[in-house]
Design a protein around this motif. Structure first.
Motif, short mmCIF file in Angstrom:
data_model
loop_
_atom_site.label_atom_id
_atom_site.label_comp_id
_atom_site.label_asym_id
_atom_site.label_seq_id
_atom_site.Cartn_x
_atom_site.Cartn_y
_atom_site.Cartn_z
N LEU A 40 -12.75 3.18 -7.58
CA LEU A 40 -11.40 3.00 -8.13
C LEU A 40 -11.32 1.99 -9.27
CD1 LEU A 40 -9.42 3.10 -4.77
CD2 LEU A 40 -9.82 4.98 -6.36
N ALA A 41 -12.44 1.61 -9.85
CA ALA A 41 -12.41 0.76 -11.05
C ALA A 41 -11.86 1.58 -12.21
CB ALA A 41 -13.79 0.23 -11.37
N SER A 42 -11.15 0.89 -13.12
CA SER A 42 -10.58 1.55 -14.30
C SER A 42 -11.06 0.82 -15.55
CB SER A 42 -9.04 1.49 -14.22
OG SER A 42 -8.47 2.02 -15.40
N LEU A 43 -11.78 1.54 -16.39
CA LEU A 43 -12.29 0.99 -17.65
C LEU A 43 -11.66 1.79 -18.78
CD1 LEU A 43 -14.74 0.99 -15.36
CD2 LEU A 43 -15.95 -0.14 -17.21
N ARG A 44 -10.60 1.21 -19.38
CA ARG A 44 -9.79 1.92 -20.36
C ARG A 44 -10.14 1.48 -21.78
NH1 ARG A 44 -3.78 0.98 -19.33
NH2 ARG A 44 -3.74 1.97 -21.38
N GLY A 45 -10.99 2.26 -22.41
CA GLY A 45 -11.31 2.03 -23.81
C GLY A 45 -10.42 2.85 -24.72
N ASP A 46 -9.11 2.83 -24.45
CA ASP A 46 -8.17 3.62 -25.25
C ASP A 46 -7.59 2.82 -26.42
OD1 ASP A 46 -6.61 1.99 -23.61
OD2 ASP A 46 -5.72 3.66 -22.51
N PHE A 47 -7.75 1.50 -26.41
CA PHE A 47 -7.41 0.65 -27.56
C PHE A 47 -8.68 -0.03 -28.05
CE2 PHE A 47 -3.02 0.32 -25.51
CZ PHE A 47 -2.48 1.26 -26.35
N GLY A 48 -9.15 -1.05 -27.34
CA GLY A 48 -10.37 -1.76 -27.74
C GLY A 48 -11.59 -1.22 -27.04
N ARG A 49 -12.72 -1.89 -27.27
CA ARG A 49 -14.01 -1.50 -26.68
C ARG A 49 -14.22 -2.24 -25.36
NH1 ARG A 49 -18.93 -1.03 -30.59
NH2 ARG A 49 -17.80 0.93 -30.87
N ILE A 50 -14.78 -1.52 -24.38
CA ILE A 50 -15.10 -2.05 -23.06
C ILE A 50 -16.62 -2.02 -22.91
CG2 ILE A 50 -14.79 -1.73 -20.58
CD1 ILE A 50 -12.14 -2.29 -22.14
N VAL A 51 -17.23 -3.16 -22.57
CA VAL A 51 -18.69 -3.23 -22.48
C VAL A 51 -19.12 -3.94 -21.20
CG1 VAL A 51 -20.82 -4.06 -23.58
CG2 VAL A 51 -18.89 -3.32 -25.00
N LEU A 52 -20.00 -3.30 -20.45
CA LEU A 52 -20.75 -3.96 -19.38
C LEU A 52 -22.20 -4.02 -19.84
CD1 LEU A 52 -19.50 -2.29 -16.05
CD2 LEU A 52 -18.79 -4.46 -17.03
N GLU A 53 -22.71 -5.24 -20.03
CA GLU A 53 -24.10 -5.39 -20.45
C GLU A 53 -25.04 -5.26 -19.25
OE1 GLU A 53 -24.54 -8.95 -22.79
OE2 GLU A 53 -23.29 -8.16 -24.42
N GLU A 54 -26.31 -5.22 -19.53
CA GLU A 54 -27.34 -4.94 -18.52
C GLU A 54 -27.17 -5.78 -17.26
OE1 GLU A 54 -32.19 -4.81 -17.98
OE2 GLU A 54 -31.34 -5.38 -19.91
N GLY A 55 -27.21 -5.12 -16.10
CA GLY A 55 -27.21 -5.79 -14.82
C GLY A 55 -25.86 -6.28 -14.33
N ALA A 56 -24.78 -6.03 -15.09
CA ALA A 56 -23.45 -6.49 -14.68
C ALA A 56 -22.90 -5.60 -13.58
CB ALA A 56 -22.50 -6.48 -15.88
N ASN A 57 -21.98 -6.16 -12.79
CA ASN A 57 -21.29 -5.32 -11.82
C ASN A 57 -19.79 -5.55 -11.92
OD1 ASN A 57 -20.36 -7.22 -9.46
ND2 ASN A 57 -22.52 -7.77 -9.77
N LEU A 58 -19.05 -4.47 -11.68
CA LEU A 58 -17.59 -4.45 -11.71
C LEU A 58 -17.18 -3.77 -10.41
CD1 LEU A 58 -15.18 -4.97 -13.80
CD2 LEU A 58 -15.22 -2.50 -14.11
N GLN A 59 -16.59 -4.52 -9.50
CA GLN A 59 -16.41 -4.04 -8.14
C GLN A 59 -15.10 -3.26 -7.96
OE1 GLN A 59 -17.29 -7.44 -5.60
NE2 GLN A 59 -19.01 -7.99 -6.92
N ASP A 60 -14.82 -2.90 -6.72
CA ASP A 60 -13.72 -2.00 -6.36
C ASP A 60 -12.39 -2.45 -6.96
OD1 ASP A 60 -15.69 -2.75 -4.35
OD2 ASP A 60 -14.94 -1.08 -3.18
N THR A 61 -11.64 -1.52 -7.50
CA THR A 61 -10.28 -1.65 -8.04
C THR A 61 -10.16 -2.62 -9.22
OG1 THR A 61 -9.40 -3.36 -6.53
CG2 THR A 61 -9.30 -1.05 -5.78
N CYS A 62 -11.25 -3.00 -9.85
CA CYS A 62 -11.17 -3.84 -11.04
C CYS A 62 -10.61 -3.04 -12.22
CB CYS A 62 -12.54 -4.38 -11.42
SG CYS A 62 -13.16 -5.65 -10.32
N VAL A 63 -10.01 -3.77 -13.16
CA VAL A 63 -9.48 -3.16 -14.38
C VAL A 63 -10.05 -3.90 -15.58
CG1 VAL A 63 -7.40 -2.72 -15.74
CG2 VAL A 63 -7.34 -2.44 -13.26
N MET A 64 -10.54 -3.14 -16.56
CA MET A 64 -10.92 -3.69 -17.87
C MET A 64 -10.12 -2.96 -18.93
SD MET A 64 -15.07 -4.22 -17.62
CE MET A 64 -15.20 -5.05 -19.22
N HIS A 65 -9.44 -3.72 -19.79
CA HIS A 65 -8.60 -3.15 -20.83
C HIS A 65 -8.43 -4.20 -21.92
CE1 HIS A 65 -4.71 -1.23 -22.37
NE2 HIS A 65 -5.64 -0.30 -22.47
N GLY A 66 -7.85 -3.83 -23.04
CA GLY A 66 -7.60 -4.79 -24.11
C GLY A 66 -6.62 -4.25 -25.12
#
Length: 198
Positions: A40-66
């Motif tokens: 259920l994570a949401s990574l919305r690159g509909d405006f800016g850029r969303i980046v997870l670099e090597e080895g990163a984790n984004l856990q349940d229900t997190c949101v990335m947006h900008g």
């Protein structure tokens, strides 16, 4: 995963990364090697850029947006706890953002720093490397010890291993109606303190 191209930009997921099927990726999203993206994570690159670099984790229900033209970045080995919201910010290499924390636009969390659970990090906030950030609004409380950073690094390695376990072992299934006799357990990761009698 649910993946959408937008304005000619298609999300990118490295083959060694694991993205849960219920996660949503939209547009300008880049997920690097050995990353883990939870349910259920949401990574919305509909405006800016969303980046997870090597080895990163984004856990349940997190949101990335900008905002438009922004970058929201979790640098190498960053660790983002359940329910956190990252908006137009940069999380430094080997840093940790706790559960349900919010990090706002143009904030920069230094490498090997911790943002506590439920913290609210205001827009434009900056902290030096290896800092403990707490509160709402958040402030720098102290420097972190090398032992505290090592504890976080062990947890991040667990998520990197989990990404590989999920890629190779997770399967869609129907639930059982009751536990089987002598039901096995998923083995202990070794992160919890051991009982002195064992």
């Amino acid at each position: 995963m649910t993946c959408y191209s937008l304005d000619g930009l298609t999300p990118v997921v490295d083959p060694s990364a694991y993205v849960h099927p219920s996660a949503v990726l939209i547009g300008d999203v880049i997920i690097g090697p050995h990353c883990y993206v939870g349910p259920l994570a949401s990574l919305r690159g509909d405006f800016g850029r969303i980046v997870l670099e090597e080895g990163a984790n984004l856990q349940d229900t997190c949101v990335m947006h900008g905002f438009p033209d922004s970058d929201t970045v979790v640098e190498r080995n960053g660790h983002i706890g359940h329910g956190a919201v990252l908006h137009g910010c940069r999380i430094g290499a080997d840093a940790l953002v706790g559960m349900n924390a919010v990090v706002m636009d143009n904030a920069r969390i230094g490498s090997r720093s911790f943002v506590s659970a439920a913290a609210f990090v205001k827009a434009g906030f900056e902290c030096p490397e290896q800092s403990l950030v707490m509160g709402a609004p958040a402030s720098i409380k102290r420097s972190l010890s090398d032992q505290e950073v090592a504890w976080k690094q062990a947890g991040t390695r667990e998520y990197q291993q989990l990404a590989q376990r999920c890629l190779t072992q997770m399967q869609v299934c129907e639930p059982l109606s009751e536990p089987e006799p002598d039901r096995p357990r998923i083995s202990d990761s070794g992160l919890r303190p051991k009982d002195s009698t064992s």
